[in-house]
Design an enzyme around this catalytic site. Structure first.
Site: not given
Ligand code: HEM
Length: 343
Positions: A75, A79, A109, A209
């Site tokens: 993530r 970002h 972030n 995800h």
């Molecule tokens: C399409 C739009 C996207 C939205 C709206 C979105 C939103 C989010 C949100 C709200 C979280 C939760 C963060 C937290 O509560 O700590 C998250 C986690 C995450 N996102 Fe996304 N995301 C998107 C796209 C992506 C993309 C493109 C990637 C990577 C290529 C990605 C990888 C991740 C990963 C791996 C997590 C888990 C992080 C963790 O467990 O610490 N996301 N995302």
């Protein structure tokens, strides 16, 4: 980071959902792909030939000691790339006394666990002792992300290298360049397009995800009061709704609680995320919207059917994302000695 770290929380969550059966359909798609001439796989062949091995020695240990660093790093890379390009500007700490905060301290972030930054610092320290002043923090982020995808069960792929580190890092640039958990599909498509990424890339990159967690604040309005209706959004499987409500109370509650994105195989980088969407088991509104919107639905169905196709697509999409606004040379970039300090 306190994702149900006493395993009982996640285990219960999964047990509630394990009986769910998922079906999916096959279809065809196409991929648009943009190449970046400036990056190359053998960029460090002469200056730091052991770069991947050195990084791998830390990422594999981190994956054993603190596996939550894996999704957090992937993530972080996303970002970083979406704000000012893949230039490790997200790693720079805000300077005391400076008028403006750095990207890392922007609200969007704030959820990154501190361990994700210290783990990059460890990698950088090891590289500095072996190949001083050579490997950029931006490349470390790209390579570490690939390592974690692979360590979690996803594909291995060669990472193109040659990114320089950015000199600017402004919190004010973050909000408008990142998607939100309740962004509309029009907004998501527009944002991804503005970064040179297609609708298919949006669907495929969202497949990240398949591992990782979301804090309750990103789901509470969806599960309790969707758009002021005092009702949950209608497209949530009742079992998921029940499980989410167990963890995420409407008011109060522990702000550190997180729920897994992939409710069937939360620790495995696979394509279950897409079959989950077909079964209304998407956790974020934006996840589930990929299945309800006609522009993205077919891509979801294809990825749900064919894991290898998802893996191939993910490799290409990560490569594309990793090329966003890449910097080269001293005029535009730097090679930081310490990733959190602008030299
Ligand atoms: C399409 C739009 C996207 C939205 C709206 C979105 C939103 C989010 C949100 C709200 C979280 C939760 C963060 C937290 O509560 O700590 C998250 C986690 C995450 N996102 Fe996304 N995301 C998107 C796209 C992506 C993309 C493109 C990637 C990577 C290529 C990605 C990888 C991740 C990963 C791996 C997590 C888990 C992080 C963790 O467990 O610490 N996301 N995302």
């Amino acid at each position: 980071m306190s994702f149900c770290s006493s395993p009982s929380c996640t285990t219960l969550f999964i047990i509630l959902l394990l009986t769910i059966t998922i079906t999916s359909k096959a279809s065809k798609n196409d991929t648009t792909h943009r190449r970046h001439r400036q990056l190359s796989i053998d960029y460090y062949a002469k200056t730091c030939p052991q770069v991947e091995k050195l990084i791998g020695s830390i990422t594999s240990q981190q994956f054993k000691d603190a596996p939550f660093i894996a999704p957090a790093t992937i993530r972080l890379f996303f970002h970083d790339c979406f704000v000012e390009g893949c230039d490790a500007s997200i790693l720079i700490s805000s300077q005391p006394g400076s008028k403006e905060l750095a990207e890392r301290d922007a609200l969007d972030n704030k959820d990154f666990p501190v361990e994700v930054f210290t783990s990059i610092d460890k990698v950088k320290a090891l590289l500095e002792s072996n190949c001083p002043g050579v490997v950029s923090c931006a490349d470390i982020l790209a390579i570490s992300s690939r390592d974690y995808v692979n360590l979690a069960g996803g594909p291995y792929y060669e990472v193109k290298k040659g990114r320089w580190d950015g000199k600017k890092s402004k919190a004010s640039q973050v909000y408008s360049n990142l998607p939100r958990a309740n962004s509309t599909m029009d907004e998501l498509i527009r944002l991804f397009n503005s970064k040179g990424l297609s609708i298919e890339d949006l669907v495929i990159l969202s497949g990240a995800h398949t591992i990782g967690y979301a804090h309750c604040k990103y789901v509470t309005s969806r599960i309790y009061d969707y758009h002021g209706t005092k009702q949950p959004q209608s497209n949530i499987d009742p079992r998921l709704l029940k499980a989410l409500r167990m963890y995420c109370p409407n008011y109060g509650g522990n702000e550190d609680i997180v729920v897994p994105f992939d409710v069937t195989t939360p620790y495995k980088f696979d394509h279950a995320y897409y079959a989950n969407l077909e079964a209304n088991l998407g956790v974020l509104e934006t996840d589930q919207a990929l299945f309800s919107d006609t522009r993205t639905k077919l891509h979801v169905q294809i990825m749900a059917t064919d894991k290898e196709k998802f893996f191939r697509g993910f490799i290409k999409a990560m490569e594309k994302m990793g090329e966003i606004h890449v910097k080269r040379g001293r005029k535009h970039g730097e090679k930081r000695i310490n990733c959190s300090l602008h030299v």
